[in-house]
Write a protein that holds these residues in place. Structure first.
Motif, PDB file in Angstrom:
ATOM      1  N   SER A 145       0.819  -1.202   0.000  1.00 54.01           N
ATOM      2  CA  SER A 145       0.000   0.000   0.000  1.00 54.01           C
ATOM      3  C   SER A 145       0.860   1.263   0.000  1.00 54.01           C
ATOM      4  O   SER A 145       1.988   1.276   0.502  1.00 54.01           O
ATOM      5  CB  SER A 145      -0.908  -0.019   1.235  1.00 54.01           C
ATOM      6  OG  SER A 145      -1.409   1.257   1.518  1.00 54.01           O
ATOM      7  N   GLU A 146       0.271   2.336  -0.494  1.00 52.25           N
ATOM      8  CA  GLU A 146       0.950   3.630  -0.470  1.00 52.25           C
ATOM      9  C   GLU A 146       1.187   4.132   0.956  1.00 52.25           C
ATOM     10  O   GLU A 146       1.980   5.052   1.173  1.00 52.25           O
ATOM     11  CB  GLU A 146       0.134   4.660  -1.248  1.00 52.25           C
ATOM     12  CG  GLU A 146      -1.243   4.946  -0.657  1.00 52.25           C
ATOM     13  CD  GLU A 146      -2.008   6.006  -1.446  1.00 52.25           C
ATOM     14  OE1 GLU A 146      -1.414   7.063  -1.753  1.00 52.25           O
ATOM     15  OE2 GLU A 146      -3.193   5.752  -1.778  1.00 52.25           O
ATOM     16  N   LEU A 147       0.520   3.525   1.930  1.00 55.90           N
ATOM     17  CA  LEU A 147       0.696   3.928   3.316  1.00 55.90           C
ATOM     18  C   LEU A 147       2.048   3.492   3.884  1.00 55.90           C
ATOM     19  O   LEU A 147       2.452   3.963   4.945  1.00 55.90           O
ATOM     20  CB  LEU A 147      -0.418   3.338   4.192  1.00 55.90           C
ATOM     21  CG  LEU A 147      -1.833   3.852   3.933  1.00 55.90           C
ATOM     22  CD1 LEU A 147      -2.823   3.127   4.832  1.00 55.90           C
ATOM     23  CD2 LEU A 147      -1.915   5.364   4.157  1.00 55.90           C
ATOM     24  N   MET A 148       2.735   2.598   3.186  1.00 54.63           N
ATOM     25  CA  MET A 148       3.995   2.063   3.700  1.00 54.63           C
ATOM     26  C   MET A 148       5.125   2.219   2.690  1.00 54.63           C
ATOM     27  O   MET A 148       5.700   1.232   2.210  1.00 54.63           O
ATOM     28  CB  MET A 148       3.824   0.590   4.091  1.00 54.63           C
ATOM     29  CG  MET A 148       2.921   0.385   5.274  1.00 54.63           C
ATOM     30  SD  MET A 148       3.004  -1.308   5.886  1.00 54.63           S
ATOM     31  CE  MET A 148       2.198  -1.138   7.471  1.00 54.63           C
ATOM     32  N   PRO A 149       5.484   3.447   2.347  1.00 58.65           N
ATOM     33  CA  PRO A 149       6.527   3.663   1.330  1.00 58.65           C
ATOM     34  C   PRO A 149       7.909   3.182   1.765  1.00 58.65           C
ATOM     35  O   PRO A 149       8.704   2.753   0.919  1.00 58.65           O
ATOM     36  CB  PRO A 149       6.510   5.185   1.140  1.00 58.65           C
ATOM     37  CG  PRO A 149       5.961   5.732   2.420  1.00 58.65           C
ATOM     38  CD  PRO A 149       4.941   4.722   2.868  1.00 58.65           C
ATOM     39  N   HIS A 150       8.224   3.245   3.057  1.00 59.54           N
ATOM     40  CA  HIS A 150       9.543   2.797   3.526  1.00 59.54           C
ATOM     41  C   HIS A 150       9.627   1.269   3.547  1.00 59.54           C
ATOM     42  O   HIS A 150      10.621   0.695   3.082  1.00 59.54           O
ATOM     43  CB  HIS A 150       9.811   3.360   4.925  1.00 59.54           C
ATOM     44  CG  HIS A 150       9.883   4.852   4.976  1.00 59.54           C
ATOM     45  ND1 HIS A 150      11.020   5.554   4.641  1.00 59.54           N
ATOM     46  CD2 HIS A 150       8.951   5.777   5.313  1.00 59.54           C
ATOM     47  CE1 HIS A 150      10.800   6.849   4.781  1.00 59.54           C
ATOM     48  NE2 HIS A 150       9.542   7.010   5.178  1.00 59.54           N
ATOM     49  N   THR A 151       8.583   0.637   4.036  1.00 58.00           N
ATOM     50  CA  THR A 151       8.551  -0.826   4.030  1.00 58.00           C
ATOM     51  C   THR A 151       8.616  -1.356   2.606  1.00 58.00           C
ATOM     52  O   THR A 151       9.246  -2.387   2.344  1.00 58.00           O
ATOM     53  CB  THR A 151       7.273  -1.329   4.722  1.00 58.00           C
ATOM     54  OG1 THR A 151       7.261  -0.867   6.081  1.00 58.00           O
ATOM     55  CG2 THR A 151       7.199  -2.840   4.722  1.00 58.00           C
ATOM     56  N   ALA A 152       7.978  -0.648   1.679  1.00 60.10           N
ATOM     57  CA  ALA A 152       7.968  -1.077   0.278  1.00 60.10           C
ATOM     58  C   ALA A 152       9.374  -1.222  -0.301  1.00 60.10           C
ATOM     59  O   ALA A 152       9.617  -2.065  -1.167  1.00 60.10           O
ATOM     60  CB  ALA A 152       7.159  -0.085  -0.556  1.00 60.10           C
ATOM     61  N   LYS A 153      10.312  -0.433   0.204  1.00 60.88           N
ATOM     62  CA  LYS A 153      11.696  -0.495  -0.308  1.00 60.88           C
ATOM     63  C   LYS A 153      12.447  -1.731   0.180  1.00 60.88           C
ATOM     64  O   LYS A 153      13.533  -2.030  -0.319  1.00 60.88           O
ATOM     65  CB  LYS A 153      12.454   0.762   0.118  1.00 60.88           C
ATOM     66  CG  LYS A 153      11.884   2.052  -0.463  1.00 60.88           C
ATOM     67  CD  LYS A 153      12.624   3.271   0.072  1.00 60.88           C
ATOM     68  CE  LYS A 153      12.032   4.567  -0.458  1.00 60.88           C
ATOM     69  NZ  LYS A 153      12.712   5.770   0.101  1.00 60.88           N
ATOM     70  N   MET A 154      11.864  -2.433   1.170  1.00 61.61           N
ATOM     71  CA  MET A 154      12.558  -3.572   1.766  1.00 61.61           C
ATOM     72  C   MET A 154      11.926  -4.918   1.407  1.00 61.61           C
ATOM     73  O   MET A 154      12.290  -5.945   1.976  1.00 61.61           O
ATOM     74  CB  MET A 154      12.573  -3.419   3.294  1.00 61.61           C
ATOM     75  CG  MET A 154      13.191  -2.136   3.813  1.00 61.61           C
ATOM     76  SD  MET A 154      14.928  -1.932   3.317  1.00 61.61           S
ATOM     77  CE  MET A 154      15.690  -3.328   4.113  1.00 61.61           C
ATOM     78  N   VAL A 155      10.984  -4.938   0.450  1.00 62.55           N
ATOM     79  CA  VAL A 155      10.228  -6.169   0.200  1.00 62.55           C
ATOM     80  C   VAL A 155      11.097  -7.325  -0.276  1.00 62.55           C
ATOM     81  O   VAL A 155      10.757  -8.493  -0.051  1.00 62.55           O
ATOM     82  CB  VAL A 155       9.085  -5.929  -0.817  1.00 62.55           C
ATOM     83  CG1 VAL A 155       8.018  -5.029  -0.222  1.00 62.55           C
ATOM     84  CG2 VAL A 155       9.623  -5.376  -2.128  1.00 62.55           C
ATOM     85  N   ASP A 156      12.210  -7.031  -0.899  1.00 61.23           N
ATOM     86  CA  ASP A 156      13.063  -8.120  -1.381  1.00 61.23           C
ATOM     87  C   ASP A 156      13.812  -8.814  -0.258  1.00 61.23           C
ATOM     88  O   ASP A 156      14.502  -9.816  -0.492  1.00 61.23           O
ATOM     89  CB  ASP A 156      14.051  -7.594  -2.428  1.00 61.23           C
ATOM     90  CG  ASP A 156      13.383  -7.314  -3.765  1.00 61.23           C
ATOM     91  OD1 ASP A 156      12.289  -7.861  -4.004  1.00 61.23           O
ATOM     92  OD2 ASP A 156      13.941  -6.541  -4.564  1.00 61.23           O
ATOM     93  N   ASP A 157      13.695  -8.287   0.952  1.00 59.80           N
ATOM     94  CA  ASP A 157      14.258  -8.955   2.129  1.00 59.80           C
ATOM     95  C   ASP A 157      13.181  -9.630   2.961  1.00 59.80           C
ATOM     96  O   ASP A 157      13.494 -10.263   3.975  1.00 59.80           O
ATOM     97  CB  ASP A 157      14.993  -7.941   3.010  1.00 59.80           C
ATOM     98  CG  ASP A 157      16.210  -7.355   2.339  1.00 59.80           C
ATOM     99  OD1 ASP A 157      17.159  -8.121   2.070  1.00 59.80           O
ATOM    100  OD2 ASP A 157      16.205  -6.137   2.065  1.00 59.80           O
ATOM    101  N   MET A 158      11.936  -9.525   2.533  1.00 58.91           N
ATOM    102  CA  MET A 158      10.818  -9.969   3.356  1.00 58.91           C
ATOM    103  C   MET A 158      10.124 -11.200   2.781  1.00 58.91           C
ATOM    104  O   MET A 158      10.088 -11.398   1.566  1.00 58.91           O
ATOM    105  CB  MET A 158       9.798  -8.828   3.515  1.00 58.91           C
ATOM    106  CG  MET A 158      10.376  -7.604   4.211  1.00 58.91           C
ATOM    107  SD  MET A 158       9.455  -6.076   3.890  1.00 58.91           S
ATOM    108  CE  MET A 158       7.900  -6.498   4.641  1.00 58.91           C
ATOM    109  N   CYS A 159       9.577 -12.010   3.689  1.00 60.11           N
ATOM    110  CA  CYS A 159       8.781 -13.174   3.314  1.00 60.11           C
ATOM    111  C   CYS A 159       7.364 -12.951   3.829  1.00 60.11           C
ATOM    112  O   CYS A 159       7.130 -12.975   5.047  1.00 60.11           O
ATOM    113  CB  CYS A 159       9.380 -14.447   3.919  1.00 60.11           C
ATOM    114  SG  CYS A 159       8.413 -15.937   3.603  1.00 60.11           S
ATOM    115  N   PHE A 160       6.421 -12.702   2.932  1.00 60.10           N
ATOM    116  CA  PHE A 160       5.033 -12.448   3.304  1.00 60.10           C
ATOM    117  C   PHE A 160       4.274 -13.768   3.468  1.00 60.10           C
ATOM    118  O   PHE A 160       4.390 -14.667   2.627  1.00 60.10           O
ATOM    119  CB  PHE A 160       4.333 -11.600   2.241  1.00 60.10           C
ATOM    120  CG  PHE A 160       4.820 -10.192   2.165  1.00 60.10           C
ATOM    121  CD1 PHE A 160       4.341  -9.221   3.023  1.00 60.10           C
ATOM    122  CD2 PHE A 160       5.776  -9.832   1.216  1.00 60.10           C
ATOM    123  CE1 PHE A 160       4.784  -7.919   2.959  1.00 60.10           C
ATOM    124  CE2 PHE A 160       6.235  -8.513   1.139  1.00 60.10           C
ATOM    125  CZ  PHE A 160       5.738  -7.565   2.010  1.00 60.10           C
TER     126      PHE A 160
END
Length: 496
Positions: A145-160
């Protein structure tokens, strides 16, 4: 009569009393002795008499030594978002809902699932599409979501994990379930189990530390959520607070100095050892351990909580709120400092995600308060080389409904509790980066692929720390308990 003479006299009196020991006292002491032997068999001598860095060995009786196998995660930080963050406004993108605004949720979708009393009183369940935009980010093309612009930059380190579910539909039992593996109070928390099973890598700080954001509102939190339950008290979580006294009752009393405190603790230890000799109660040794830890913490806690040595660029990365003790941003930065000190398990609680009404504005504020600091913690751990053996977890106790609770307008709606599917994420040690597991239907109301129960989440967490969740048990009231009760399976598809 001197101090040690008094102790010897007391000891002689106790020995006389032991001659008169009745059958009940004999059986009590014998059972405690056998319990200690069993504990030694479970944990291994090195876990009791000194932490060993080796792992995977087999003891003489064939019992696997803890950790049961080589851990991927040496440390865990769990960012618990209390209240139930809405998956619709964060990570579970549902574009087809846009054309269904205001329509009643189809009976075929709801099925026989129960509703809270709040939703059950409504005459209809109108579908409420999110008003916030989504986009894909990183090489993994994860939707955020647009509400999480900083988290969006880290998605390649994250497992959803988009297919989490639980049976608990109300806050207290749902949070208790996530933290202890059972909806009723009284069981040990996750951090207590790991402290009990794995011991410490830093003898000057507790194995299990708790940080709670100040002034975040929302549902109340209780200390039993980080309690030790029926495990020895030395394994309960220690809460670090904001202000000049991060740990209550740690500082010396007025007009006491360090030497006075040390002498008092020495006398207290002698008395406790006399008590332990007489009765063999394991809690006596637990108290001795706690007093000794408190004395060591008088030096270690001020050192780790003093952020004056952090450069300005670190505060800029976490956000200016990180300069204010007790905020979510400050607690994220504190978590990084504690992880650097090899604290085994850090539980960070942030309340305020329970938006039954005015969700668009409420969740926007929550994201503004947490997004930058969450992403900064991941980035900070990664650049310091800590993310590779630190497990980071983000999530709440359940999700939110696709329908609006209360009045629905174009820009305003609320969402009720929804336990049947919601999103969490993990990052770091042992989980696949840039990966999404599980899938929900077009209404994010039902799971259509790869469900993950809370017990499965616990089993996987323990597996990453080198613990077989079926083997780490504790006998209480005639039964052997474990974090996952009699359930749980490791989600191997998310592991590296």
């Amino acid at each position: 009569m001197g101090h040690h003479d008094r102790l010897r006299s007391n000891d002689r009196n106790l020995q006389k009393e032991e001659v008169k020991m009745d059958r009940r006292h004999f059986l009590t002491k014998a059972s405690l002795g056998l319990g200690a032997a069993a504990l030694g068999s479970l944990l291994g001598a090195e876990s009791i008499f000194g932490k060993s860095k080796s792992s995977g060995g087999i003891l003489g009786d064939g019992t696997p030594q803890l950790p049961h196998f080589m851990p991927k995660a040496k440390r865990v930080v769990y960012l618990f978002q209390s209240g139930g963050p809405s998956q619709f406004e964060t990570f579970d993108y549902k574009p087809k809902l846009t054309d269904m605004f205001g329509q009643d949720l189809p009976t075929s979708v709801r099925g026989e699932q129960r509703l809270t009393a709040m939703s059950a009183s409504q005459s209809s369940l109108p579908i409420a599409p999110s008003i916030y935009k989504f986009d894909q980010y990183g090489e993994s093309r994860a939707w955020v979501s647009e509400l999480m612009p900083h988290t969006a930059k880290m998605v390649d380190d994250m497992c959803f994990i988009k297919s989490m579910y639980t049976e608990q539909i109300n806050h207290d039992p749902a949070i208790t379930f996530f933290q202890t593996g059972h909806q009723l109070p009284g069981r040990p928390s996750i951090g207590s189990w790991l402290s009990y099973g794995l011991g410490s890598d830093n003898k000057n700080l507790p194995n299990f530390i708790v940080l709670v954001s100040k002034n975040s509102g929302g549902q109340p939190l209780y200390s039993r959520l980080w309690g030790n339950g029926f495990l020895p008290t030395e394994h309960q979580g220690v809460q670090f607070r904001s202000g000049k006294d991060p740990v209550l009752f740690l500082n010396n009393p007025e007009n006491y100095d360090g030497d006075d405190r040390a002498e008092m603790l020495d006398y207290l230890k002698d008395l406790n050892e006399v008590q332990n000799t007489a009765y063999g109660d394991p809690e006596v040794n637990a108290r001795i351990s706690q007093y000794e830890m408190a004395y060591r913490m008088q030096t270690s806690v001020p050192e780790v909580t003093d952020m004056s040595d952090e450069p300005d660029e670190v505060f800029k990365m976490y956000g200016e709120e990180a300069r204010e003790p007790g905020t979510y941003a400050a607690n994220c930065l504190m978590a990084r400092r504690l992880l650097e000190k090899d604290v085994k398990f850090i539980q960070l609680y942030h309340k305020g995600w329970d938006q039954h009404v005015h969700l668009p504005s409420g969740i926007k504020n929550q994201c503004q308060n947490t997004d930058q600091a969450t992403a900064a913690l991941l980035k900070d751990l990664k650049q310091r080389g800590l993310l590779e053996d630190t497990l980071v977890i983000w999530g709440g106790e359940f999700g939110r409904t696709v329908y609006s609770q209360g009045k629905l307008t174009a820009n305003n709606y609320g969402r009720d509790h929804h336990p049947r599917c919601f999103t969490m994420w993990m990052a770091g040690a042992g989980v696949k980066p840039g990966f999404t597991y599980g899938e929900t239907d077009d209404f994010s109301y039902n799971i259509v692929k790869d469900p993950v129960h809370v017990h499965d989440f616990h089993a996987t967490l323990m597996h990453l720390t080198g613990v077989d969740h079926e083997k780490l048990t504790f006998k209480h009231q005639g039964r052997r308990f474990r974090l996952t009760d009699v359930h749980g399976k490791v989600i191997k598809d998310i592991l590296t």
